[in-house]
Design an enzyme around this catalytic site. Structure first.
Site, PDB file in Angstrom:
ATOM      1  N   SER A 187      -5.251  -5.283   5.850  1.00 38.46           N
ATOM      2  CA  SER A 187      -3.675  -5.139   6.797  1.00 38.46           C
ATOM      3  C   SER A 187      -4.302  -4.748   8.034  1.00 38.46           C
ATOM      4  O   SER A 187      -3.554  -5.206   9.071  1.00 38.46           O
ATOM      5  CB  SER A 187      -3.138  -3.974   6.045  1.00 38.46           C
ATOM      6  N   GLY A 233       7.814  -1.652  18.652  1.00 38.63           N
ATOM      7  CA  GLY A 233       6.825  -0.930  17.667  1.00 38.63           C
ATOM      8  C   GLY A 233       5.497  -0.893  18.283  1.00 38.63           C
ATOM      9  O   GLY A 233       4.928  -1.795  19.018  1.00 38.63           O
ATOM     10  N   HIS A 275       3.104   1.175  -1.997  1.00 39.71           N
ATOM     11  CA  HIS A 275       2.173   1.341  -0.694  1.00 39.71           C
ATOM     12  C   HIS A 275       2.197   0.243   0.484  1.00 39.71           C
ATOM     13  O   HIS A 275       2.193   0.535   1.405  1.00 39.71           O
ATOM     14  CB  HIS A 275       0.742   1.030  -1.219  1.00 39.71           C
ATOM     15  N   GLY A 322       2.789   0.807  16.689  1.00 45.51           N
ATOM     16  CA  GLY A 322       1.365   0.951  15.851  1.00 45.51           C
ATOM     17  C   GLY A 322       0.417  -0.092  16.246  1.00 45.51           C
ATOM     18  O   GLY A 322       0.383  -0.480  17.276  1.00 45.51           O
ATOM     19  N   GLN A 354       3.129  -4.097  -2.993  1.00 45.88           N
ATOM     20  CA  GLN A 354       1.841  -3.518  -3.676  1.00 45.88           C
ATOM     21  C   GLN A 354       2.203  -2.119  -3.992  1.00 45.88           C
ATOM     22  O   GLN A 354       2.680  -1.268  -3.258  1.00 45.88           O
ATOM     23  CB  GLN A 354       0.618  -3.566  -2.512  1.00 45.88           C
ATOM     24  N   HIS A 387      -0.255   0.854  -4.906  1.00 45.23           N
ATOM     25  CA  HIS A 387      -1.859   1.238  -4.967  1.00 45.23           C
ATOM     26  C   HIS A 387      -2.168   1.904  -6.018  1.00 45.23           C
ATOM     27  O   HIS A 387      -1.469   2.776  -6.500  1.00 45.23           O
ATOM     28  CB  HIS A 387      -1.724   2.063  -3.452  1.00 45.23           C
ATOM     29  N   ARG A 429      -5.901  -4.781  -6.209  1.00 45.65           N
ATOM     30  CA  ARG A 429      -5.277  -3.815  -6.470  1.00 45.65           C
ATOM     31  C   ARG A 429      -4.106  -4.163  -7.548  1.00 45.65           C
ATOM     32  O   ARG A 429      -3.788  -3.136  -8.275  1.00 45.65           O
ATOM     33  CB  ARG A 429      -4.557  -3.224  -5.087  1.00 45.65           C
ATOM     34  N   THR A 456      -7.661   7.243  -0.762  1.00 45.96           N
ATOM     35  CA  THR A 456      -8.076   6.089  -0.418  1.00 45.96           C
ATOM     36  C   THR A 456      -9.089   5.180  -1.207  1.00 45.96           C
ATOM     37  O   THR A 456      -9.834   5.779  -1.878  1.00 45.96           O
ATOM     38  CB  THR A 456      -8.802   6.336   1.155  1.00 45.96           C
ATOM     39  N   GLU A 457      -8.836   4.042  -1.259  1.00 47.39           N
ATOM     40  CA  GLU A 457      -9.702   3.010  -1.982  1.00 47.39           C
ATOM     41  C   GLU A 457     -11.220   3.191  -1.617  1.00 47.39           C
ATOM     42  O   GLU A 457     -12.164   2.945  -2.436  1.00 47.39           O
ATOM     43  CB  GLU A 457      -9.308   1.361  -1.690  1.00 47.39           C
ATOM     44  N   ARG A 483      -2.522  -7.957  -1.578  1.00 47.35           N
ATOM     45  CA  ARG A 483      -3.323  -7.700  -0.119  1.00 47.35           C
ATOM     46  C   ARG A 483      -4.569  -7.052  -0.632  1.00 47.35           C
ATOM     47  O   ARG A 483      -4.639  -6.186  -1.513  1.00 47.35           O
ATOM     48  CB  ARG A 483      -2.405  -6.980   0.675  1.00 47.35           C
ATOM     49  N   ASP A 520      13.043  -1.352   9.478  1.00 50.11           N
ATOM     50  CA  ASP A 520      13.911  -1.880  10.622  1.00 50.11           C
ATOM     51  C   ASP A 520      13.790  -3.316  11.113  1.00 50.11           C
ATOM     52  O   ASP A 520      14.894  -4.021  11.254  1.00 50.11           O
ATOM     53  CB  ASP A 520      13.835  -0.772  11.857  1.00 50.11           C
ATOM     54  N   GLU A 572       2.744  -5.488   9.599  1.00 46.46           N
ATOM     55  CA  GLU A 572       3.388  -5.459   8.330  1.00 46.46           C
ATOM     56  C   GLU A 572       4.711  -5.779   8.400  1.00 46.46           C
ATOM     57  O   GLU A 572       5.294  -6.186   7.201  1.00 46.46           O
ATOM     58  CB  GLU A 572       3.177  -3.887   7.590  1.00 46.46           C
ATOM     59  N   PHE A 599     -14.943  -2.551  -0.785  1.00 44.80           N
ATOM     60  CA  PHE A 599     -13.320  -2.348  -1.175  1.00 44.80           C
ATOM     61  C   PHE A 599     -13.217  -3.470  -2.252  1.00 44.80           C
ATOM     62  O   PHE A 599     -13.920  -4.293  -2.661  1.00 44.80           O
ATOM     63  CB  PHE A 599     -12.811  -2.525   0.186  1.00 44.80           C
ATOM     64  N   LEU A 639      -1.709   9.211  -0.658  1.00 47.06           N
ATOM     65  CA  LEU A 639      -2.691   8.157  -0.983  1.00 47.06           C
ATOM     66  C   LEU A 639      -4.168   8.822  -1.131  1.00 47.06           C
ATOM     67  O   LEU A 639      -4.388   9.677  -0.388  1.00 47.06           O
ATOM     68  CB  LEU A 639      -2.788   7.208   0.085  1.00 47.06           C
TER      69      LEU A 639
HETATM   70  C1  LIG Z   1      -1.577   6.130   3.725  1.00 45.95           C
HETATM   71  C2  LIG Z   1      -2.074   4.482   3.890  1.00 45.95           C
HETATM   72  C3  LIG Z   1      -3.262   4.452   4.348  1.00 45.95           C
HETATM   73  C4  LIG Z   1      -3.749   2.921   4.470  1.00 45.95           C
HETATM   74  N1  LIG Z   1      -5.091   2.584   4.835  1.00 45.95           N
HETATM   75  C5  LIG Z   1      -5.285   1.366   5.177  1.00 45.95           C
HETATM   76  C6  LIG Z   1      -6.456   1.096   5.435  1.00 45.95           C
HETATM   77  O1  LIG Z   1      -7.664   1.713   5.385  1.00 45.95           O
HETATM   78  N2  LIG Z   1      -6.805  -0.295   5.935  1.00 45.95           N
HETATM   79  C7  LIG Z   1      -5.879  -1.189   6.037  1.00 45.95           C
HETATM   80  O2  LIG Z   1      -6.267  -2.344   6.349  1.00 45.95           O
HETATM   81  N3  LIG Z   1      -4.765  -1.098   6.054  1.00 45.95           N
HETATM   82  C8  LIG Z   1      -4.207   0.456   5.410  1.00 45.95           C
HETATM   83  N4  LIG Z   1      -3.006   0.826   5.269  1.00 45.95           N
HETATM   84  C9  LIG Z   1      -2.022  -0.335   5.688  1.00 45.95           C
HETATM   85  C10 LIG Z   1      -1.864  -0.139   7.088  1.00 45.95           C
HETATM   86  O3  LIG Z   1      -2.035   0.971   7.541  1.00 45.95           O
HETATM   87  C11 LIG Z   1      -0.521  -0.767   7.813  1.00 45.95           C
HETATM   88  O4  LIG Z   1      -0.261  -1.907   7.025  1.00 45.95           O
HETATM   89  C12 LIG Z   1      -0.624  -0.884   9.084  1.00 45.95           C
HETATM   90  O5  LIG Z   1      -1.132   0.130   9.784  1.00 45.95           O
HETATM   91  C13 LIG Z   1       0.697  -1.202   9.829  1.00 45.95           C
HETATM   92  O6  LIG Z   1       0.731  -1.364  11.159  1.00 45.95           O
HETATM   93  P1  LIG Z   1       1.795  -1.871  12.063  1.00 45.95           P
HETATM   94  O7  LIG Z   1       1.566  -1.901  13.534  1.00 45.95           O
HETATM   95  O8  LIG Z   1       2.362  -3.307  11.352  1.00 45.95           O
HETATM   96  O9  LIG Z   1       3.327  -0.715  11.879  1.00 45.95           O
HETATM   97  P2  LIG Z   1       3.108   0.696  11.993  1.00 45.95           P
HETATM   98  O10 LIG Z   1       1.889   1.404  12.400  1.00 45.95           O
HETATM   99  O11 LIG Z   1       3.995   1.184  10.819  1.00 45.95           O
HETATM  100  O12 LIG Z   1       4.198   0.797  13.266  1.00 45.95           O
HETATM  101  C14 LIG Z   1       5.184   0.561  13.693  1.00 45.95           C
HETATM  102  C15 LIG Z   1       6.130   0.903  14.838  1.00 45.95           C
HETATM  103  O13 LIG Z   1       7.229   0.482  14.895  1.00 45.95           O
HETATM  104  C16 LIG Z   1       8.005   1.544  15.366  1.00 45.95           C
HETATM  105  N5  LIG Z   1       9.335   1.428  14.939  1.00 45.95           N
HETATM  106  C17 LIG Z   1       9.926   1.106  13.713  1.00 45.95           C
HETATM  107  N6  LIG Z   1      11.040   0.923  13.737  1.00 45.95           N
HETATM  108  C18 LIG Z   1      11.396   0.888  15.051  1.00 45.95           C
HETATM  109  C19 LIG Z   1      12.576   0.785  15.642  1.00 45.95           C
HETATM  110  N7  LIG Z   1      13.898   0.804  14.830  1.00 45.95           N
HETATM  111  N8  LIG Z   1      12.841   1.082  17.038  1.00 45.95           N
HETATM  112  C20 LIG Z   1      11.859   1.547  17.819  1.00 45.95           C
HETATM  113  N9  LIG Z   1      10.569   1.264  17.194  1.00 45.95           N
HETATM  114  C21 LIG Z   1      10.403   1.050  16.019  1.00 45.95           C
HETATM  115  C22 LIG Z   1       7.068   2.662  14.995  1.00 45.95           C
HETATM  116  O14 LIG Z   1       7.624   3.911  15.657  1.00 45.95           O
HETATM  117  C23 LIG Z   1       5.817   2.241  15.173  1.00 45.95           C
HETATM  118  O15 LIG Z   1       5.597   2.681  16.514  1.00 45.95           O
HETATM  119  C24 LIG Z   1      -2.673   2.114   4.945  1.00 45.95           C
HETATM  120  C25 LIG Z   1      -1.427   2.606   4.669  1.00 45.95           C
HETATM  121  C26 LIG Z   1      -1.123   3.748   4.178  1.00 45.95           C
HETATM  122  C27 LIG Z   1       0.313   4.026   4.134  1.00 45.95           C
END
Ligand SMILES: Cc1cc2nc3c(=O)[nH]c(=O)nc-3n(C[C@H](O)[C@H](O)[C@H](O)COP(=O)(O)OP(=O)(O)OC[C@H]3O[C@@H](n4cnc5c(N)ncnc54)[C@H](O)[C@@H]3O)c2cc1C
Length: 562
Positions: free
Chosen positions: A380, A10, A340, A12, A229, A231, A275, A243-244, A375, A210, A364, A113, A241
């Site tokens: 997050s 991952g 959400h 992100g 959650q 939203h 929320r 945003t909040e 949350r 996954d 996440e 927020f 979405l």
């Molecule tokens: C529209 C929206 C707005 C949001 N706004 C906010 C905000 O303003 N503030 C806040 O705090 N939170 C916010 N959130 C929540 C927050 O964005 C997420 O909880 C957070 O970004 C998750 O990050 P992560 O690094 O855990 O996962 P992700 O960013 O989802 O990254 C997951 C990674 O895993 C990889 N991956 C997944 N499965 C596999 C697999 N099988 N093989 C290889 N790679 C894989 C993907 O390619 C990706 O690189 C928001 C969420 C949404 C949906």
């Protein structure tokens, strides 16, 4: 066979932060992502990230708001760590190049927020996730000699050795279908949430649970899975979405009669209650006939000065125009609660270690649990960064003290056979898209803002039937280059596992707390249910349920009002 000290699945915010931390500790790192890293779902994060950075604020206040927001299910040791370390993380990001909003005096500016007693959300307009993700990716480039990026590689399984330790993962190169066994001393799951198990959802198509399912399948404990959650402000139909940050800037919620209904549900915090509280209030208005005909209430952003909306909320101006045909600077937009975020996930300690030695989880996908039953908005991104960094550091230190384990090569052939069996399924079987739709709609009907025993029993029955169908679902593309059809079949299995765990945990918790509101058990019951529900795999049968205590350091449960 690629071998690394630390393997991160991952890319992100959690994964990239973990990779940077591990590289800075001197470890060799592999970071894998099924999409290009800057297309990870973190890029969608809009409103901001919390930290008690202002001198008049304190980490204790941030921690208490988070504990209260969690409906006292969050583990307070983890919440203390997250909120104490938050200010330095914001400064680190700023110094790394994130262009956070500055106020008129030139200081970092905040917005309010939900559920927070202070305005402590730092932001970059309404593209905060995008801004941070790109800066982290740039930082990662500096470590190109020790961080190997495997972009557009799909992890199918995490691997354990005969002693039950995690020793790496099996991944498929999406560009040519090649399978590879990645050997690693420590593996960090940073693969995001499971939003696509619901329909609609604010989450993108790639958020398919996954990592949660992969960890569960090898015996890791999941925790707080019932806590989903909704939203308060998503567009009807497509789930996009709003945003909040809009309510943080001053937008109101109105029912179809023009009443600012939050005055009756949360007289002190109004639209900025937590929320779960706002979503329940909206759904109650809708269910009791005070909503609009399309099953919505209205968000009135015209209360925010137009100039400010155009400057600080420009993405939702575009979303309103493009997806609802509404100019949000001039008229209210119809919204409703929408799926959400998953508060639950792979159970970890405060360094990201799961119940499997050598396997970590952050972001996440994980449940530390800093969010408990609900949350707070903007907590997050903070969770991904703090626990991403801590996992990266811990995993690297552990890895640097041990020899490279040997991975069971036979597993590669096993995965190859499993993939072949999907590719060779008889044509004419059930369609993956149809199964996914039924799953999402079922979860959104029965495992949503309000739940009860009958609905949950129905949901479980449907999920189990869909599992059966999914094992026969046929695909059209039998090729090896970017075979998204085959990947969708695998992802469907992950979503079904997550959904089953969510429903079983929701059935188990016979009380109402945070995002779990049981119409048949409408009260919070601390005597019996101030505990986490843990879920583990149980062969081919329904998941096994057990409990673990909530860590309470200094805030005893109290009645929760806003
Ligand atoms: C529209 C929206 C707005 C949001 N706004 C906010 C905000 O303003 N503030 C806040 O705090 N939170 C916010 N959130 C929540 C927050 O964005 C997420 O909880 C957070 O970004 C998750 O990050 P992560 O690094 O855990 O996962 P992700 O960013 O989802 O990254 C997951 C990674 O895993 C990889 N991956 C997944 N499965 C596999 C697999 N099988 N093989 C290889 N790679 C894989 C993907 O390619 C990706 O690189 C928001 C969420 C949404 C949906």
């Amino acid at each position: 066979m690629p071998s690394h000290d630390v393997l991160i699945i991952g890319a992100g915010l959690a994964g990239q932060r973990a990779a940077l931390a591990a590289a800075q500790e001197g470890a060799s790192v592999a970071i894998i992502s099924k999409v290009h890293p800057v297309r990870s779902h973190s890029v969608a994060a809009a409103g901001g990230i919390n930290a008690a950075l202002n001198p008049e604020d304190s980490w204790e206040s941030h921690a208490f708001d988070t504990v209260k927001g969690s409906d006292y299910l969050g583990d307070q040791d983890a919440i203390e760590i997250m909120t104490r370390e938050a200010p330095n993380e914001i400064l680190w990001l700023e110094h790394a190049g994130v262009t956070f909003h500055r106020n008129e005096s030139g200081h970092l500016g905040t917005r309010a927020f939900g559920g927070a007693s202070q305005a402590r959300t730092y932001y970059v307009a309404d593209i905060t996730g995008h801004a941070i993700l790109h800066v982290l990716y740039e930082q990662l480039m500096k470590h190109h000699e020790t961080v190997n990026r495997y972009e557009e590689w799909f992890t199918t399984d995490v691997l354990l050795d005969d002693d039950g330790r995690c020793v790496g993962a099996i991944c498929r190169n999406l560009k040519d279908g090649r399978l590879e066994l990645f050997n690693a001393k420590a593996t960090i799951l940073a693969s995001g949430g499971a939003g696509q198990a619901y329909k609609p959802t604010t989450n993108g198509l790639i958020v398919t649970g996954d990592g949660i399912a992969q960890a569960y399948r090898v015996g890791a404990k999941l925790m707080d899975m019932e806590m989903i959650q909704y939203h308060p402000t998503t567009l009807a139909g497509n789930g996009l979405l709003i945003t909040e940050g809009a309510r943080g800037e001053g937008a109101w919620l109105l029912n179809a009669e023009g009443d600012r209904f939050m005055e009756s549900y949360a007289p002190n915090k109004l639209e900025l209650a937590s929320r779960d509280v706002v979503s329940r209030a909206e759904q109650t208005e809708i269910n009791e006939g005070r909503g609009f005909d399309d099953g919505t209430v209205a968000l009135d952003i015209t209360k925010v000065p137009r100039r400010r909306t155009l400057e600080a909320l420009r993405e939702i101006v575009n979303i309103g125009r493009d997806f609802a045909g509404v100019d949000i600077t001039r008229e209210p937009i119809h919204i409703r609660p929408g799926m959400h975020y998953i508060m639950g996930g792979v159970k970890t300690d405060t360094d990201g270690l799961t119940t499997i030695p050598g396997l970590y989880a952050a972001g996440e996908v994980a449940c530390v649990s800093v969010h408990g039953g609900n949350r707070l908005g903007a907590n997050s991104l903070l969770d991904t960064l703090i626990f991403g960094r801590r996992s990266g550091e811990h995993a690297a230190k552990r890895a640097l003290q041990m020899p490279m384990p040997s991975s069971p090569l036979s597993r590669l052939a096993e995965t190859e056979r499993e993939i072949d069996s999907i590719l060779n399924r008889e044509p004419g079987g059930p369609r993956i898209g149809a199964i996914k739709n039924e799953l999402g709609e079922t979860m959104n009907e029965y495992v949503a803002v309000f739940r009860d025993e009958d609905g949950l029993a129905k949901a479980l029955e449907i999920v189990q039937r869909l599992k059966e169908q999914a094992s026969k679902a046929s695909i059209d593309d039998r090729g090896s280059v970017f075979n998204q059809d085959m990947i969708a079949a695998i992802e469907l299995g992950y979503m079904l596992d997550c959904a089953e765990a969510i429903v079983v945990a929701a059935q188990e918790r016979k009380e109402s707390r945070g995002a779990q509101f049981r119409l048949d058990f409408p009260e919070r019951n601390d005597d019996e249910w101030l505990k986490h529900i843990d879920i583990t795999v149980n062969g081919a049968g329904p998941p096994k349920v057990s409990y673990s205590p909530v860590t309470i350091t200094r805030w005893q449960p109290e009645e929760r009002t806003y």
